[in-house]
Design an enzyme around this catalytic site. Structure first.
Site, mmCIF file in Angstrom:
data_model
loop_
_atom_site.group_PDB
_atom_site.id
_atom_site.type_symbol
_atom_site.label_atom_id
_atom_site.label_comp_id
_atom_site.label_asym_id
_atom_site.label_seq_id
_atom_site.Cartn_x
_atom_site.Cartn_y
_atom_site.Cartn_z
ATOM 1 N N TYR A 112 0.828 -1.206 0.000
ATOM 2 C CA TYR A 112 0.000 0.000 0.000
ATOM 3 C C TYR A 112 0.861 1.254 0.000
ATOM 4 O O TYR A 112 1.850 1.324 0.726
ATOM 5 C CB TYR A 112 -0.906 0.014 1.230
ATOM 6 C CG TYR A 112 -1.834 1.195 1.244
ATOM 7 C CD1 TYR A 112 -3.030 1.156 0.550
ATOM 8 C CD2 TYR A 112 -1.498 2.370 1.906
ATOM 9 C CE1 TYR A 112 -3.877 2.249 0.522
ATOM 10 C CE2 TYR A 112 -2.339 3.469 1.887
ATOM 11 C CZ TYR A 112 -3.526 3.396 1.192
ATOM 12 O OH TYR A 112 -4.367 4.487 1.156
ATOM 13 N N TRP A 114 1.218 5.615 -1.787
ATOM 14 C CA TRP A 114 0.964 6.563 -2.867
ATOM 15 C C TRP A 114 2.081 6.655 -3.879
ATOM 16 O O TRP A 114 1.868 7.135 -4.992
ATOM 17 C CB TRP A 114 0.696 7.941 -2.273
ATOM 18 C CG TRP A 114 -0.729 8.182 -1.937
ATOM 19 C CD1 TRP A 114 -1.504 7.441 -1.071
ATOM 20 C CD2 TRP A 114 -1.564 9.225 -2.435
ATOM 21 N NE1 TRP A 114 -2.767 7.977 -1.006
ATOM 22 C CE2 TRP A 114 -2.828 9.081 -1.828
ATOM 23 C CE3 TRP A 114 -1.360 10.278 -3.319
ATOM 24 C CZ2 TRP A 114 -3.891 9.944 -2.094
ATOM 25 C CZ3 TRP A 114 -2.419 11.141 -3.578
ATOM 26 C CH2 TRP A 114 -3.676 10.972 -2.967
HETATM 27 N N1 LIG Z 1 -2.541 8.657 12.154
HETATM 28 C C1 LIG Z 1 -2.875 8.669 10.875
HETATM 29 N N2 LIG Z 1 -2.257 7.839 10.015
HETATM 30 C C2 LIG Z 1 -2.592 7.860 8.717
HETATM 31 C C3 LIG Z 1 -3.576 8.739 8.227
HETATM 32 C C4 LIG Z 1 -4.219 9.603 9.151
HETATM 33 O O1 LIG Z 1 -5.128 10.387 8.787
HETATM 34 N N3 LIG Z 1 -3.826 9.554 10.454
HETATM 35 N N4 LIG Z 1 -3.893 8.743 6.887
HETATM 36 C C5 LIG Z 1 -3.684 7.498 6.168
HETATM 37 C C6 LIG Z 1 -3.851 7.672 4.735
HETATM 38 S S1 LIG Z 1 -5.342 8.334 4.239
HETATM 39 C C7 LIG Z 1 -2.923 7.294 3.825
HETATM 40 S S2 LIG Z 1 -3.325 7.355 2.164
HETATM 41 C C8 LIG Z 1 -1.625 6.771 4.241
HETATM 42 C C9 LIG Z 1 -0.465 7.221 3.317
HETATM 43 O O2 LIG Z 1 0.609 6.367 3.464
HETATM 44 P P1 LIG Z 1 1.689 6.152 2.286
HETATM 45 O O3 LIG Z 1 1.049 6.284 0.959
HETATM 46 O O4 LIG Z 1 2.403 4.890 2.582
HETATM 47 O O5 LIG Z 1 2.657 7.397 2.546
HETATM 48 P P2 LIG Z 1 3.733 8.098 1.608
HETATM 49 O O6 LIG Z 1 4.557 8.931 2.514
HETATM 50 O O7 LIG Z 1 3.058 8.783 0.478
HETATM 51 O O8 LIG Z 1 4.617 6.890 1.083
HETATM 52 C C10 LIG Z 1 4.982 6.699 -0.248
HETATM 53 C C11 LIG Z 1 6.422 6.222 -0.326
HETATM 54 O O9 LIG Z 1 6.738 5.897 -1.676
HETATM 55 C C12 LIG Z 1 8.029 6.395 -1.994
HETATM 56 N N5 LIG Z 1 8.109 6.579 -3.461
HETATM 57 C C13 LIG Z 1 7.840 7.691 -4.183
HETATM 58 N N6 LIG Z 1 7.983 7.437 -5.502
HETATM 59 C C14 LIG Z 1 8.356 6.135 -5.616
HETATM 60 C C15 LIG Z 1 8.639 5.289 -6.730
HETATM 61 O O10 LIG Z 1 8.563 5.681 -7.884
HETATM 62 N N7 LIG Z 1 8.973 3.986 -6.469
HETATM 63 C C16 LIG Z 1 9.070 3.529 -5.188
HETATM 64 N N8 LIG Z 1 9.420 2.247 -5.018
HETATM 65 N N9 LIG Z 1 8.806 4.319 -4.116
HETATM 66 C C17 LIG Z 1 8.439 5.591 -4.331
HETATM 67 C C18 LIG Z 1 8.130 7.671 -1.193
HETATM 68 O O11 LIG Z 1 9.484 8.048 -1.022
HETATM 69 C C19 LIG Z 1 7.417 7.279 0.112
HETATM 70 O O12 LIG Z 1 8.305 6.747 1.052
HETATM 71 O O13 LIG Z 1 -1.345 7.164 5.593
HETATM 72 C C20 LIG Z 1 -2.384 6.780 6.489
HETATM 73 N N10 LIG Z 1 -1.956 6.995 7.848
HETATM 74 N N1 LIG Z 2 -1.569 18.520 2.187
HETATM 75 C C1 LIG Z 2 -1.982 17.257 2.137
HETATM 76 N N2 LIG Z 2 -3.192 16.978 1.595
HETATM 77 C C2 LIG Z 2 -3.628 15.705 1.556
HETATM 78 C C3 LIG Z 2 -2.838 14.623 2.042
HETATM 79 C C4 LIG Z 2 -1.571 14.954 2.616
HETATM 80 O O1 LIG Z 2 -0.840 14.072 3.093
HETATM 81 N N3 LIG Z 2 -1.196 16.271 2.650
HETATM 82 N N4 LIG Z 2 -3.301 13.331 1.950
HETATM 83 C C5 LIG Z 2 -4.366 13.033 1.008
HETATM 84 C C6 LIG Z 2 -5.024 11.759 1.359
HETATM 85 S S1 LIG Z 2 -4.197 10.311 1.005
HETATM 86 C C7 LIG Z 2 -6.245 11.689 1.896
HETATM 87 S S2 LIG Z 2 -6.963 10.172 2.183
HETATM 88 C C8 LIG Z 2 -7.010 12.902 2.211
HETATM 89 C C9 LIG Z 2 -7.688 12.806 3.578
HETATM 90 O O2 LIG Z 2 -8.630 13.793 3.698
HETATM 91 P P1 LIG Z 2 -9.435 13.978 5.068
HETATM 92 O O3 LIG Z 2 -9.762 12.666 5.620
HETATM 93 O O4 LIG Z 2 -10.542 14.917 4.793
HETATM 94 O O5 LIG Z 2 -8.312 14.724 5.916
HETATM 95 P P2 LIG Z 2 -7.837 14.832 7.418
HETATM 96 O O6 LIG Z 2 -6.817 15.917 7.339
HETATM 97 O O7 LIG Z 2 -7.441 13.539 7.981
HETATM 98 O O8 LIG Z 2 -9.085 15.321 8.226
HETATM 99 C C10 LIG Z 2 -9.770 16.535 7.982
HETATM 100 C C11 LIG Z 2 -10.222 17.134 9.283
HETATM 101 O O9 LIG Z 2 -11.177 16.300 9.914
HETATM 102 C C12 LIG Z 2 -11.249 16.697 11.263
HETATM 103 N N5 LIG Z 2 -11.768 15.596 12.073
HETATM 104 C C13 LIG Z 2 -11.099 14.505 12.508
HETATM 105 N N6 LIG Z 2 -11.912 13.721 13.255
HETATM 106 C C14 LIG Z 2 -13.118 14.330 13.268
HETATM 107 C C15 LIG Z 2 -14.389 14.005 13.852
HETATM 108 O O10 LIG Z 2 -14.571 12.989 14.524
HETATM 109 N N7 LIG Z 2 -15.412 14.867 13.601
HETATM 110 C C16 LIG Z 2 -15.264 15.991 12.859
HETATM 111 N N8 LIG Z 2 -16.347 16.731 12.626
HETATM 112 N N9 LIG Z 2 -14.073 16.337 12.326
HETATM 113 C C17 LIG Z 2 -13.027 15.513 12.520
HETATM 114 C C18 LIG Z 2 -9.838 17.070 11.656
HETATM 115 O O11 LIG Z 2 -9.849 18.237 12.451
HETATM 116 C C19 LIG Z 2 -9.128 17.236 10.322
HETATM 117 O O12 LIG Z 2 -8.426 18.453 10.213
HETATM 118 O O13 LIG Z 2 -6.172 14.046 2.208
HETATM 119 C C20 LIG Z 2 -5.408 14.140 1.002
HETATM 120 N N10 LIG Z 2 -4.845 15.441 0.979
HETATM 121 MO MO LIG Z 3 -5.324 8.555 1.944
#
Ligand SMILES: Nc1nc2c(c(=O)[nH]1)N[C@H]1C(S)=C(S)[C@@H](COP(=O)(O)OP(=O)(O)OC[C@H]3O[C@@H](n4cnc5c(=O)[nH]c(N)nc54)[C@H](O)[C@@H]3O)O[C@H]1N2
Ligand SMILES: Nc1nc2c(c(=O)[nH]1)N[C@H]1C(S)=C(S)[C@@H](COP(=O)(O)OP(=O)(O)OC[C@H]3O[C@@H](n4cnc5c(=O)[nH]c(N)nc54)[C@H](O)[C@@H]3O)O[C@H]1N2
Ligand SMILES: [Mo]
Length: 786
Positions: A112, A114
């Protein structure tokens, strides 16, 4: 001096990239970007920086141990650099050994993550295609982003429209919405991102237009800053994880006052009667009225009464961020929101109804191209085993263990080899101390990475990979009517290779070269993907230039075909012809299917179930602060945390922890101080930011700080950098979706006393030379059938 400007597309934007004599010297936003993201600047000081993995590297203990019993512990050891040929031989031999001894299901490669934008060099597609040509692997389903939604929505709506695509487009919202209620807000920071590549960043302008046209926007969140930047809005504060209670109380007011749309419910929904009995308290003796919800959510009863009445009187759009379902019982706020929208009866009307994740990325509500973009074909996986993605530590710790998932009784496979390309589980997973322990179980861990991330440091074999600037690729993004020629701007750094080149070399060793490459090199694959895209586009009436023309121009603007749509609009017009793919063909406010699963934690209709961890639980006596861990403003997840943009946002060198001044004062914490954030699962340091923009009892620590334990490889040591996932709980939303619950976490915060340990996440790991490795004359693949 040779200087060239080229375009490249990242998930956070398209940039004009300038290189001189092979060095990257400039990164500027593409001129067509209306609202560019600063994140791109971080590439300047990192892509050719000291944290690149420059040569293939093998963990010392793994080299010294027996293959089925590696020595040492992953995460804290030095690495031995080896030539590519040696590393590739070892990986090929390990894949062979594990397949022969344990079968392909013993390879876990959900992988998993991005990775980077770029259609061909998409790391997950590459690793999956490669492993499918050698018999397959245990895979994962769902995402960390919206796993609970991916399971509940098909039961309720028959699919995931309105979550990941086919949202009601902004034009309808701009001209028709009178009230927008945004649960979890609409933070601008998240709309910087669009998976697969962003370019135009149009979402905030659309929102500004909607509000400019008179819509009242309410940010329902514990955090004021979840309101979009530069757009007028009101802040409705509520306790984290109490949204379902608030939504049910709004339903109660509508039913109680006869404001619900009986005709809509009768024609388009099933199960209203069960919902009504539950909401009114006939089912369990507890009316879900405003007084009940006020005690749970902290929202005043009068506010709920007024809001429900206003919702019924106005064209109302309910927007629910993805974050709400990354919490305990995360299925419920989504089901409750649909229930509330159904009672309002505006589903399928422009400017009304509901949608998930507007501003969770930039794409929601943007017109989509009316055809499919091709991607690298992944082939067929012959291994049937899979896990819901967030159950990875459970799988590693409990091979053969039983678990429930969406009506099925499943068991965890026995993993011997983990293969990861393009993700950072030591960023994304919850309860990282538990993952550190689980991660010691497999016999071999192979990681492809450009940078020395925590996941690379926890691998046995690290293969260095290029960034998009070091290779040619194509960017197609579903929401951008733009195709970008991502031309190689600089030489590969160190000995980095593309994932594709690595898998091609492994295939040659495993005798599957033709199956993997189909005798095409990267350039031929890129042409082929472009060709397929042109054909799909032509069938939808969209012209794409010839490949030669496109490559020369650097990008192609395409005409949008679909410009406006309303979620469930066709269903509203003709519910018989456009039946939903649910058992009843209608919106299922009650699902007999889910009810029949017999899950106490996810019964047959939307319910309030207390989170296992929140401010209402007994545990709040010991850990009185609810921790939210949202997406970081200055990067994408962990990517480029070592870059200038992210580092500028650190407070005392750590991730910023937002805390209410009253909570801070009670703990003697001043602005900018280094604090310790802790609970029973772990502890980390963070930099305090005092702000009344978070309600009392809530702290916010964004994700993305590179995991930096003070004793690497050992669980439960102090994390020094502010990674919230040492604190979050690793448990599924419910037996239905088994998805992440990071937003249901309690912590305590204290002043950090004593000498503050330095952050070491940005120092590359130690490497030793071969002669120092005991008992080895040279690095040999110590496998049984060499
Ligand atoms: N506590 C908490 N944890 C969360 C979340 C949260 O809201 N709260 N959000 C979750 C969500 S929504 C997501 S999507 C995940 C994201 O989690 P990830 O998608 O695992 O996070 P990234 O840091 O984007 O990791 C991508 C990695 O791929 C590497 N990479 C970039 N390009 C390439 C390439 O071309 N080839 C290879 N082999 N590697 C490459 C980058 O250097 C990086 O280390 O985190 C989750 N974790
Ligand atoms: N800059 C930036 N943008 C991103 C990403 C990133 O890593 N960086 N990651 C991308 C990815 S993979 C994803 S999945 C999306 C995620 O997108 P979201 O899930 O929308 O993003 P979050 O920042 O986790 O949460 C948005 C807000 O929800 C509020 N929140 C949390 N828990 C609760 C709750 O119980 N109730 C209410 N009402 N509010 C709550 C928090 O205050 C938080 O700031 O973002 C994407 N966009
Ligand atoms: Mo995500």
């Amino acid at each position: 001096m040779e200087s060239e400007t080229l375009l490249t597309t990242m998930h956070w934007g398209t940039y004009e990239v300038r290189a001189e004599n092979g060095r990257l010297v400039g990164v500027e936003p593409w001129s067509g970007d209306a609202d560019p993201s600063p994140i791109g600047k971080s590439m300047l000081d990192t892509v050719q920086g000291h944290l690149r993995v420059s040569r293939p590297a093998i963990r010392r203990g793994w080299l010294e141990g027996d293959r089925s019993k590696p020595a040492g512990r992953r995460g804290g050891e030095a690495f031995v650099e080896v030539p590519w040929e040696t590393a590739l031989d070892m990986v090929a031999a390990e894949l062979k050994r594990v397949r022969v001894e344990h079968g392909n299901a013993a390879i876990y490669a959900g992988s998993y993550g991005w990775a980077s934008a770029g259609r061909f060099h998409h790391a997950q597609s590459q690793v999956h295609r490669f492993l499918n040509t050698i018999g397959g692997y245990t895979s994962s389903v769902l995402s960390y982003s919206y796993g609970a939604a991916e399971v509940i929505l098909p039961h309720v709506l028959g699919g995931t429209d309105g979550l990941t695509g086919n949202h009601s487009t902004w034009d309808g919202i701009e001209s028709h919405s009178e009230l927008i209620v945004a649960f979890g807000g609409l933070p601008w920071r998240n709309a910087q991102i669009q998976g697969g590549g962003s370019a135009r960043h149009e979402a905030m302008a659309a929102l500004r237009n909607a509000v400019g046209n008179g819509a009242r926007l309410i940010n329902v969140s514990p955090v004021r800053d979840d309101a979009p930047r530069g757009v007028e809005s009101e802040w409705l504060r509520l306790r984290p994880n109490s949204d379902t209670a608030l939504m049910l109380a709004l339903c109660h007011v509508l039913i109680d006052e006869g404001l619900h749309d009986g005709a809509f419910l009768a024609r388009y929904c099933t199960g209203f009667e069960a919902v009504r009995a539950y909401v009114m308290g006939e089912a369990d003796g507890q009316p879900k009225d405003p007084a009940w919800a006020a005690a749970l959510s902290g929202v005043a009863t009068e506010t709920m009464l007024a809001l429900a009445r206003e919702m019924a009187a106005k064209r109302t759009m309910l927007m629910v961020s993805w974050s709400l379902q990354r919490a305990d019982h995360g299925e419920q706020p989504y089901w409750a929101a649909i229930t509330l929208a159904a009672l309002l009866g505006q589903v399928g009307l422009p400017g009304g109804g509901f949608g998930f994740g507007y501003s969770s990325t930039n794409g929601a509500g943007r017109p989509e191209m009316g055809f499919r973009w091709p991607s690298l074909p992944q082939g067929r996986n012959q291994v049937p085993d899979f896990i819901p993605v967030a159950r990875v530590a459970d799988m590693l710790l409990d091979p053969g263990g039983a678990f429930d998932f969406n009506g099925a009784a499943m068991t965890y496979p026995d993993t011997r080899l983990v293969y990861w390309a393009g993700g950072n589980p030591f960023h994304h997973h919850q309860d990282l101390n538990r993952l550190v322990e689980a991660w010691q179980r497999p016999e071999t861990v192979i990681v492809h990475e450009p940078f020395w991330t925590a996941t690379a440091r926890h691998a046995d074999i690290v293969l260095p990979v290029t960034t998009p600037l070091e290779r040619n690729d194509l960017a197609f993004s579903n929401r951008e009517n733009l195709v970008v020629a991502m031309k190689q701007a600089i030489d590969p750094v160190g000995e980095a290779r593309d994932d594709f080149a690595i898998f091609a070399a492994l295939s040659a060793r495993l005798g599957t070269s033709d199956a993997f490459t189909e005798r095409r090199g990267a350039e031929e694959w890129i042409r082929l993907l472009y060709q397929q895209a042109s054909e799909n586009a032509a069938a939808a009436g969209v012209d794409m230039p010839s490949f030669g023309r496109f490559w020369q121009d650097g990008h192609a603007d395409l005409a949008r075909q679909v410009t406006s749509q309303t979620l469930l609009g066709a269903f509203r017009t003709d519910p018989e012809r456009h039946r939903l793919a649910t058992p009843s063909g209608r919106i299922e406010l009650f699902s007999a299917t889910i009810e029949a699963f017999g899950y106490d934690d996810c019964p047959g209709h939307a319910v309030w179930r207390e989170p296992r961890e929140w401010l209402g639980s007994d545990l709040a006596g010991r850990f009185p602060l609810h921790l939210l861990s949202p997406q970081p403003a200055d990067k994408l997840h962990s990517q480029y945390d070592h870059g200038s943009v992210s580092r500028a946002g650190k407070v005392s060198g750590r991730a910023p922890l937002w805390i209410n001044p009253v909570d801070a004062a009670a703990r003697g914490i001043v602005d900018g101080a280094v604090v310790r954030v802790f609970n029973e699962r772990g502890s980390c340091l963070a930099g305090a930011v005092l702000t009344d923009g978070v309600i009392r009892g809530v702290v916010q620590l964004p994700t993305g700080a590179w995991f930096d334990p003070s004793q690497p490889g050992q669980p439960h040591s102090l994390e020094k950098h502010g990674n919230p996932n040492v604190l979050t709980a690793d448990r599924g939303t419910s037996r239905l979706a088994q998805s992440p619950t990071c937003n249901s976490t309690l912590v305590e915060v204290s002043r950090f006393e004593g000498a503050v340990p330095p952050v070491t996440a940005f120092d590359p790991p130690a490497t030793v030379c071969l002669a120092e490795v005991s008992g080895m004359s040279g690095p040999q693949p110590n496998h049984k059938e060499a």
